[in-house]
Structure formats: C-alpha cells, structure tokens
Design a protein around this motif. Structure first.
Motif, short mmCIF file in Angstrom:
data_model
loop_
_atom_site.label_atom_id
_atom_site.label_comp_id
_atom_site.label_asym_id
_atom_site.label_seq_id
_atom_site.Cartn_x
_atom_site.Cartn_y
_atom_site.Cartn_z
N ASN A 66 -8.08 5.81 3.46
CA ASN A 66 -8.46 7.09 2.98
C ASN A 66 -9.02 7.82 3.95
O ASN A 66 -10.20 7.57 4.63
N THR A 95 -7.91 -0.01 1.21
CA THR A 95 -7.87 1.16 0.78
C THR A 95 -8.80 2.40 1.23
O THR A 95 -8.37 3.53 1.49
N PHE A 108 0.84 -1.20 -0.06
CA PHE A 108 0.10 -0.02 -0.06
C PHE A 108 0.95 1.18 -0.10
O PHE A 108 1.98 1.15 0.41
N ARG A 109 0.44 2.31 -0.60
CA ARG A 109 0.99 3.61 -0.65
C ARG A 109 0.24 4.50 0.00
O ARG A 109 -1.00 4.60 -0.40
N LYS A 140 -3.33 3.97 -1.92
CA LYS A 140 -3.50 3.09 -3.01
C LYS A 140 -3.11 1.88 -2.72
O LYS A 140 -1.91 1.61 -2.06
N GLY A 141 -3.58 0.86 -2.98
CA GLY A 141 -3.24 -0.59 -2.74
C GLY A 141 -4.16 -1.60 -3.79
O GLY A 141 -5.20 -1.22 -4.23
N GLY A 148 -9.31 -3.06 -2.39
CA GLY A 148 -10.12 -1.71 -2.45
C GLY A 148 -10.69 -1.52 -0.97
O GLY A 148 -10.90 -0.28 -0.74
N ARG A 152 -4.57 10.35 0.65
CA ARG A 152 -4.74 9.29 -0.24
C ARG A 152 -3.97 8.05 -0.11
O ARG A 152 -2.86 7.83 0.56
#
Length: 75
Positions: free
Chosen positions: A45, A41, A20-21, A34-35, A38, A32
C-alpha cells in the motif's frame, strides 16, 4: 514490489505465499492492496512503482507472491 518486500523489516524474513490484488494509479502509486498476508499488504500500500501502468490496464492487477526465509546455512 519484490524489492520493497525484501527491504521492509516486516517482510524481509517472512514466509508467505498468496494471491494479491493491487490497484495502481496513473502516477504508478499503489493506491490499494489486498492479500492474505497483512504485513505484505501493508508494505505494498502506497508503494511508488518506477513507472505507471498502461492506461488501458484493467485493475486490480492480480499477482501471486511467494517468499521464504533467507537461508542461514554457513558457507
């Protein structure tokens, strides 16, 4: 982040593993994420962390997160 993923109904019993970022602002809020998963993520968030990252920390923060379903074995 681990606690948030463990509390959320979408990820509490999920099994996933991936990179994950996350981007975190100066107040410690995840702006934010991203990974590959879903649901994870979505949980990350907007998450408010207990403290802000150091001002010189490069973004995104890259981490590997693995989760498995809790054991249902009888004790």
């Amino acid at each position: 982040m681990r606690d948030a993923l463990g509390r959320d109904p979408k990820t509490r019993t999920a099994t996933f593993s991936g990179t994950f970022r996350v981007w975190v602002d100066a107040t410690g809020r995840v702006t934010r994420a991203k990974g590959a998963d879903g649901n994870a993520t979505a949980v990350l968030n907007g998450l408010q962390l207990p403290s802000a990252p150091p001002t010189d920390m490069p973004m995104p923060i890259v981490m590997r997160i693995s989760a498995s379903k809790p054991s249902t074995a009888s004790r």
